[in-house]
Design a protein around this motif. Structure first.
Motif, PDB file in Angstrom:
ATOM      1  N   CYS A 239       0.958  -1.130  -0.147  1.00 37.73           N
ATOM      2  CA  CYS A 239      -0.007   0.090   0.011  1.00 37.73           C
ATOM      3  C   CYS A 239       0.998   1.151   0.005  1.00 37.73           C
ATOM      4  O   CYS A 239       0.435   2.236  -0.739  1.00 37.73           O
ATOM      5  N   LEU A 240       1.943   1.309   0.857  1.00 43.69           N
ATOM      6  CA  LEU A 240       2.874   2.225   1.002  1.00 43.69           C
ATOM      7  C   LEU A 240       3.468   2.741  -0.550  1.00 43.69           C
ATOM      8  O   LEU A 240       3.368   3.808  -0.766  1.00 43.69           O
ATOM      9  N   VAL A 241       3.980   1.624  -1.117  1.00 39.55           N
ATOM     10  CA  VAL A 241       4.652   1.654  -2.301  1.00 39.55           C
ATOM     11  C   VAL A 241       3.732   2.438  -3.546  1.00 39.55           C
ATOM     12  O   VAL A 241       4.050   3.439  -4.130  1.00 39.55           O
ATOM     13  N   GLU A 242       2.481   1.875  -3.422  1.00 39.78           N
ATOM     14  CA  GLU A 242       1.487   2.577  -4.350  1.00 39.78           C
ATOM     15  C   GLU A 242       0.957   3.708  -4.189  1.00 39.78           C
ATOM     16  O   GLU A 242       1.228   4.699  -4.927  1.00 39.78           O
ATOM     17  N   ALA A 243       1.089   4.216  -2.621  1.00 38.09           N
ATOM     18  CA  ALA A 243       0.909   5.380  -2.341  1.00 38.09           C
ATOM     19  C   ALA A 243       1.950   6.378  -2.658  1.00 38.09           C
ATOM     20  O   ALA A 243       1.685   7.568  -3.302  1.00 38.09           O
ATOM     21  N   ALA A 244       3.038   5.856  -2.427  1.00 37.89           N
ATOM     22  CA  ALA A 244       4.415   6.776  -2.919  1.00 37.89           C
ATOM     23  C   ALA A 244       4.263   6.959  -4.677  1.00 37.89           C
ATOM     24  O   ALA A 244       4.662   7.882  -5.004  1.00 37.89           O
ATOM     25  N   MET A 305      13.081   4.002   0.765  1.00 40.87           N
ATOM     26  CA  MET A 305      12.681   5.092   1.887  1.00 40.87           C
ATOM     27  C   MET A 305      11.477   4.340   2.723  1.00 40.87           C
ATOM     28  O   MET A 305      11.333   4.743   4.060  1.00 40.87           O
ATOM     29  N   ILE A 306      10.687   3.828   1.796  1.00 39.64           N
ATOM     30  CA  ILE A 306       9.416   3.239   2.433  1.00 39.64           C
ATOM     31  C   ILE A 306       9.710   2.044   3.593  1.00 39.64           C
ATOM     32  O   ILE A 306       8.899   1.817   4.416  1.00 39.64           O
ATOM     33  N   ALA A 307      10.640   1.288   3.292  1.00 34.06           N
ATOM     34  CA  ALA A 307      11.193   0.371   4.155  1.00 34.06           C
ATOM     35  C   ALA A 307      11.927   0.769   5.381  1.00 34.06           C
ATOM     36  O   ALA A 307      12.075   0.021   6.288  1.00 34.06           O
ATOM     37  N   ALA A 308      11.933   2.060   5.469  1.00 33.91           N
ATOM     38  CA  ALA A 308      12.754   2.679   6.730  1.00 33.91           C
ATOM     39  C   ALA A 308      11.802   2.422   7.933  1.00 33.91           C
ATOM     40  O   ALA A 308      10.833   2.755   7.834  1.00 33.91           O
TER      41      ALA A 308
END
Lengths: 363, 216
Positions: A239-244, A305-308
């Motif tokens: 979800c975060l990847v898609e949001a980014a 960045m998202i994995a941080a």
């Protein structure tokens, strides 16, 4: 060929025809009026040789002008001035051969003739100069009459007639030019409009394709969330990847001085809300990055960045030869995937819970 | 020199002062905060007068950087670590020219704060990442000449903040990374205006074999 050039050619062609017509008027006047007058008045001239000399000079000028126009050649100012001086000189020769009492009579055959050649030489470059020359020529003639104590009104009908004809031509040239200028401006504006339209259309198509692309990846994700299954960590990450990716797509539409930095900041905002501290720094100036390369550069960086978990340090390093986007984050090595694309080289180093991913592009 | 390093904090934000106090207390061995205040007066009066290092906020209440106060402190042979929000190259290089021991930005955390203070107290060079960037991208005509390798190390140090990873990326040892960074700092110390702290920095660097006299 751009429309303004076509337009310029049309104006040049029209002017050329007009000049040719003017030269022909001059030649017809010379042959039909000038030479018969010289023949008829030969006994009355003070120096008849001067008359023939003037006729010869004007003939030479007329032939040269015809040749120039026929060859579609654009003569420079030196040649124009030389021919103009020759014509004017010839008119002085002709006048010098006429006795004072015959000034401003038919015997002074050159008077109505000189203006036509001057017009042909000047009108396409400077209609104003043509008008000034014609008026000056007429004034000199009047002054000459006064100088020799002759009646200045003598020959006024001829002066009015000739000047009216010639100045009308000058006015026509000016109008023609103005119309051409306006046409050129309109054509340029139309071309600009058409280009802007085309760019907008292509941007729109590109954006549509990318939204469709997003739908392929976000659709299944949303469907999965909608089924009511408990949302696992992997789904949250996706979800975060898609949001980014969406954030980046929106950021692309913004007018930003540095689009690369602007897109990274968009992603940083997203992480900020999750409590991740993001530092973004820049170093040096690099070449401008095209949009597709920008995506390839930011993609592996945004994934990292998202994995941080707590902090990410993003730097954009520029030099004349290359642009490097780099991120150091406290992320699990397994969560970070690199996807090199569009000539972008991606390298990564893991060290004790820290991941350093660098994406480099050389134009 | 006392075995415990002491500092005085010149900063007009109480939260910053409190944070610095917490970092100093957590350092091992701890750093003693002798005093603090919103103006340079804190460093000129007891108890801050005797501190080893002055932590100096460049942007005090006024809108212009307090270069004048920095110059006065350096002239009085104080060791100053500039601690500020400003990240631009001009500010970094100006402060170093004036004789600051180190330039630290507020985005750089305790991982750089504590080493910078310790290094300054002992007249040793320490180069935080933003300072490294200023060296690596300096294009003024009279800049000190750095080798390509030095610039490479500085820029990577700015990008990743981990000397271990820089060493791995460039295939050199952490020690060598440190040497390159310190050498760049020494070159800058040597190139600036004569200042007590700089002279001390260069003297230490020569003693430690970091640079040779003919390098300068």
């Amino acid at each position: 060929m751009p429309e303004s050039t076509v337009d310029g050619l049309t104006v040049a062609a029209l002017t050329r025809v007009l000049r040719l017509a003017v030269v022909l008027v001059g030649m017809v006047t010379l042959i039909g009026l000038g030479i018969p007058e010289v023949l008829a008045n030969t006994p009355r001239y003070a120096h008849v040789a001067l008359e023939w000399a003037a006729v010869s000079v004007i003939t030479v000028v007329a032939v040269v002008l015809c040749g120039v126009l026929w060859a579609r050649w654009e003569p420079g100012w030196p040649l124009r001035i030389t021919l103009l001086a020759a014509v004017y000189g010839a008119s002085w020769l002709a006048v010098a051969g006429v006795p004072v009492e015959l000034l401003a009579s038919e015997a002074e055959w050159s008077y109505g003739l000189v203006g036509w050649f001057a017009l042909a030489l000047l009108m396409d470059r400077s209609p104003l100069a043509a008008a000034v020359f014609l008026s000056a020529h007429a004034s000199v003639d009047v002054l000459r009459l006064l100088w020799y104590d002759q009646d200045p009104v003598r020959g006024s009908v001829v002066t009015v007639l000739v000047l009216t004809e010639q100045l009308t031509v000058v006015a026509a040239v000016r109008v023609l030019r103005r119309i051409a200028d306006r046409a050129r401006e309109t054509a340029a504006a139309t071309a600009r409009g058409r280009t802007a339209e085309e760019i907008a259309e292509r941007l729109q198509a590109d954006r549509r394709a990318r939204y469709a692309d997003l739908a392929d990846t976000t659709g299944p994700l949303l469907a999965r969330i909608a089924t009511g299954h408990p949302v696992d960590a992997e789904t949250r990450r996706r979800c975060l990847v898609e949001a980014a990716r969406m954030r980046r797509l929106f950021a692309e539409d913004d007018e930003a001085a540095d689009p690369l930095l602007h897109e990274l900041r968009g992603c940083a905002d997203l992480l900020d809300r999750r409590g991740v501290t993001v530092y973004i720094g820049t170093c040096g100036d690099g070449p401008t990055v095209p949009a597709d390369v920008r995506r390839a550069l930011t993609d592996p960086i945004m994934r990292t960045m998202i994995a941080a978990r707590g902090r990410a340090r993003v730097t954009v390093l520029g030099s004349p030869e290359e642009v490097t986007v780099s991120v150091v984050a406290d992320a699990d090595p397994g969560e970070v995937a690199e996807r090199p694309a569009a000539g972008v080289r991606v390298t990564r180093f893991d060290d004790d819970g820290q991941v350093w991913v660098e994406a480099t592009w050389r134009p | 020199m006392a075995s415990v390093t002491s500092v005085v904090v010149v900063d007009d934000h109480p939260a910053i002062v409190a944070g610095i106090e917490a970092w100093c207390a957590a350092a091992d061995p701890p750093i003693e905060v002798l005093g603090s205040g919103p103006t340079p007066a804190a460093a000129w009066t007891e108890p801050g007068l005797g501190a080893d290092v002055v932590v100096f906020d460049l942007q005090l209440t006024g809108s212009t950087p307090a270069y004048g106060d920095l110059r006065r402190l350096v002239t009085a042979r104080r060791r100053v670590v500039v601690y500020t929000l400003r990240e631009d190259r001009e500010s970094v290089l100006t402060c170093l020219d004036l004789g600051a021991a180190a330039y630290l930005t507020k985005t750089e955390g305790p991982a750089h704060f504590v080493p910078a203070i310790r290094a300054a107290a002992q007249d040793l060079p320490y180069t935080p990442p933003v300072m490294a960037r200023a060296f690596g991208t300096d294009d003024r005509p009279d800049r000190p000449r750095l080798t390509a390798r030095e610039v490479d190390v500085l820029v990577n140090w700015f990008a990743c903040e981990s000397k271990e990873m820089v060493a791995r990326k460039l295939n050199i040892s952490v020690r060598t990374v440190n040497t390159y960074i310190d050498r760049a700092r020494i070159r800058y110390a040597d190139a600036g205006r004569p200042a007590h702290t700089k002279a001390a920095l260069v003297a230490r660097a020569i003693q430690d074999g970091l640079v040779r006299l003919e390098d300068l």
